[in-house]
Design an enzyme around this catalytic site. Sequence first.
Site, PDB file in Angstrom:
ATOM      1  N   GLY A   5      10.941  -2.837   5.722  1.00  0.00           N
ATOM      2  CA  GLY A   5      10.215  -4.113   5.680  1.00  0.00           C
ATOM      3  C   GLY A   5       9.808  -4.448   4.247  1.00  0.00           C
ATOM      4  O   GLY A   5       9.994  -5.572   3.774  1.00  0.00           O
ATOM      5  N   HIS A   6       9.283  -3.447   3.543  1.00  0.00           N
ATOM      6  CA  HIS A   6       8.925  -3.655   2.133  1.00  0.00           C
ATOM      7  C   HIS A   6      10.181  -3.975   1.318  1.00  0.00           C
ATOM      8  O   HIS A   6      10.165  -4.860   0.453  1.00  0.00           O
ATOM      9  CB  HIS A   6       8.254  -2.404   1.553  1.00  0.00           C
ATOM     10  CG  HIS A   6       6.952  -2.028   2.195  1.00  0.00           C
ATOM     11  ND1 HIS A   6       6.813  -0.897   2.964  1.00  0.00           N
ATOM     12  CD2 HIS A   6       5.730  -2.630   2.181  1.00  0.00           C
ATOM     13  CE1 HIS A   6       5.549  -0.809   3.381  1.00  0.00           C
ATOM     14  NE2 HIS A   6       4.880  -1.848   2.922  1.00  0.00           N
TER      15      HIS A   6
ATOM     16  N   MET B 171       0.843  -1.199   0.000  1.00  0.00           N
ATOM     17  CA  MET B 171       0.000   0.000   0.000  1.00  0.00           C
ATOM     18  C   MET B 171       0.877   1.248   0.000  1.00  0.00           C
ATOM     19  O   MET B 171       0.388   2.349   0.295  1.00  0.00           O
ATOM     20  CB  MET B 171      -0.939  -0.006   1.202  1.00  0.00           C
ATOM     21  CG  MET B 171      -1.892  -1.201   1.174  1.00  0.00           C
ATOM     22  SD  MET B 171      -3.432  -0.929   2.072  1.00  0.00           S
ATOM     23  CE  MET B 171      -2.834  -0.671   3.721  1.00  0.00           C
TER      24      MET B 171
HETATM   25  P1  AMP Z   1       1.433  -2.907   3.515  1.00  0.00           P
HETATM   26  O1  AMP Z   1       2.025  -1.910   2.581  1.00  0.00           O
HETATM   27  O2  AMP Z   1       1.541  -2.508   4.955  1.00  0.00           O
HETATM   28  O3  AMP Z   1       0.085  -3.403   3.113  1.00  0.00           O
HETATM   29  O4  AMP Z   1       2.382  -4.178   3.433  1.00  0.00           O
HETATM   30  C1  AMP Z   1       2.734  -4.759   2.203  1.00  0.00           C
HETATM   31  C2  AMP Z   1       3.488  -6.032   2.468  1.00  0.00           C
HETATM   32  O5  AMP Z   1       4.639  -5.747   3.263  1.00  0.00           O
HETATM   33  C3  AMP Z   1       2.666  -7.056   3.279  1.00  0.00           C
HETATM   34  O6  AMP Z   1       2.946  -8.362   2.778  1.00  0.00           O
HETATM   35  C4  AMP Z   1       3.180  -6.875   4.672  1.00  0.00           C
HETATM   36  O7  AMP Z   1       3.053  -8.045   5.466  1.00  0.00           O
HETATM   37  C5  AMP Z   1       4.634  -6.564   4.415  1.00  0.00           C
HETATM   38  N1  AMP Z   1       5.222  -5.862   5.543  1.00  0.00           N
HETATM   39  C6  AMP Z   1       4.738  -4.762   6.179  1.00  0.00           C
HETATM   40  N2  AMP Z   1       5.523  -4.427   7.215  1.00  0.00           N
HETATM   41  C7  AMP Z   1       6.536  -5.340   7.246  1.00  0.00           C
HETATM   42  C8  AMP Z   1       7.673  -5.532   8.086  1.00  0.00           C
HETATM   43  N3  AMP Z   1       7.927  -4.732   9.135  1.00  0.00           N
HETATM   44  N4  AMP Z   1       8.494  -6.576   7.815  1.00  0.00           N
HETATM   45  C9  AMP Z   1       8.238  -7.400   6.768  1.00  0.00           C
HETATM   46  N5  AMP Z   1       7.183  -7.260   5.927  1.00  0.00           N
HETATM   47  C10 AMP Z   1       6.333  -6.257   6.172  1.00  0.00           C
END
Ligand code: AMP
Length: 286
Positions: free
Chosen positions: A36-37, A30
């Site tokens: 993390g991403h 998103m």
């Molecule tokens: P989001 O943009 O928050 O919807 O996350 C996109 C992807 O990144 C999803 O698969 C999340 O699980 C992963 N994600 C978000 N935060 C982390 C993190 N701290 N470590 C690893 N993966 C993450």
Amino acid sequence: MRIAKTPAAIQRLARIWKQDGVRIGFVPTMGYLHEGHASLIRVARRRVGTAGKVVVSIYVNPTQFAPNEDLSRYPRDLPRDLRMCRAEGVDAVFLPSDAVMYPGRDAGGYSTYVVEERLSLGMEGGSRPTHFRGVTTVVAKLFNAVLPDIAVFGAKDWQQAAVIRRMTADLNFPLRIEVAPTHREPDGLAMSSRNVYLNPEQRAQAVVLSRALRECRRRVARRRIPATELRNQVMAMVSACSAARLDYVEFFDPDTLEPVARVGKGSRMALAVFFGHTRLIDNGGL
Ligand code: AMP
């Protein structure tokens, strides 16, 4: 780095790549990207190799937010996201708008949703009843647009990864789901785009989620402990933080997500904690 703004445009690219036997690794996000991403992007790159292509989607999906949630104020910084994708060697970014993903949704012109009916009911699904319907729907649509060979999700959203894995198997999507470890700040807080909402006091207390995980892991290292006992301890830890309010804490089997009554090594734990309007989640193996 290519930028595609419609499903047809990214499908066209994917088909050209596939004709040449090139493998596609996909990281749905998103946006408001953080380390993390980036770690997911690196996993995708490792899986498809230098000859493969890595696609990142950036889309704040409205159907996974309830009306009272943070859709309109969800943090965004597209220029920075694109810089980060370029720096990570991403081959293409899929950047759809609401109008191309859900054309005419408000006027009844869009009416198909994907629903997983088992793994999505508890935890996040309990607190956010329409959330996973939005997630499975958008991820199915993204898979159909990007045509990946593998897709990488974060362990930070363990239940989401389990639901997506099940959907992928149940609907015969021809791709593999990978789950990559949670990336954390030095004090243990799981990285999240939503951490930006926290004021200094909330940010300081947000470490309680990872502390609770560590404490439960320590306690079950040598013997099984009733879930109720651990739950009470986590409730006490969170209550001790003036800015925090526990939403849920669950102890469960990592594959079936079924709650366990006696928690031991190999069980998994997840919790959600409110800081003001901001809701943080974390989970970990015990
Ligand atoms: P989001 O943009 O928050 O919807 O996350 C996109 C992807 O990144 C999803 O698969 C999340 O699980 C992963 N994600 C978000 N935060 C982390 C993190 N701290 N470590 C690893 N993966 C993450």
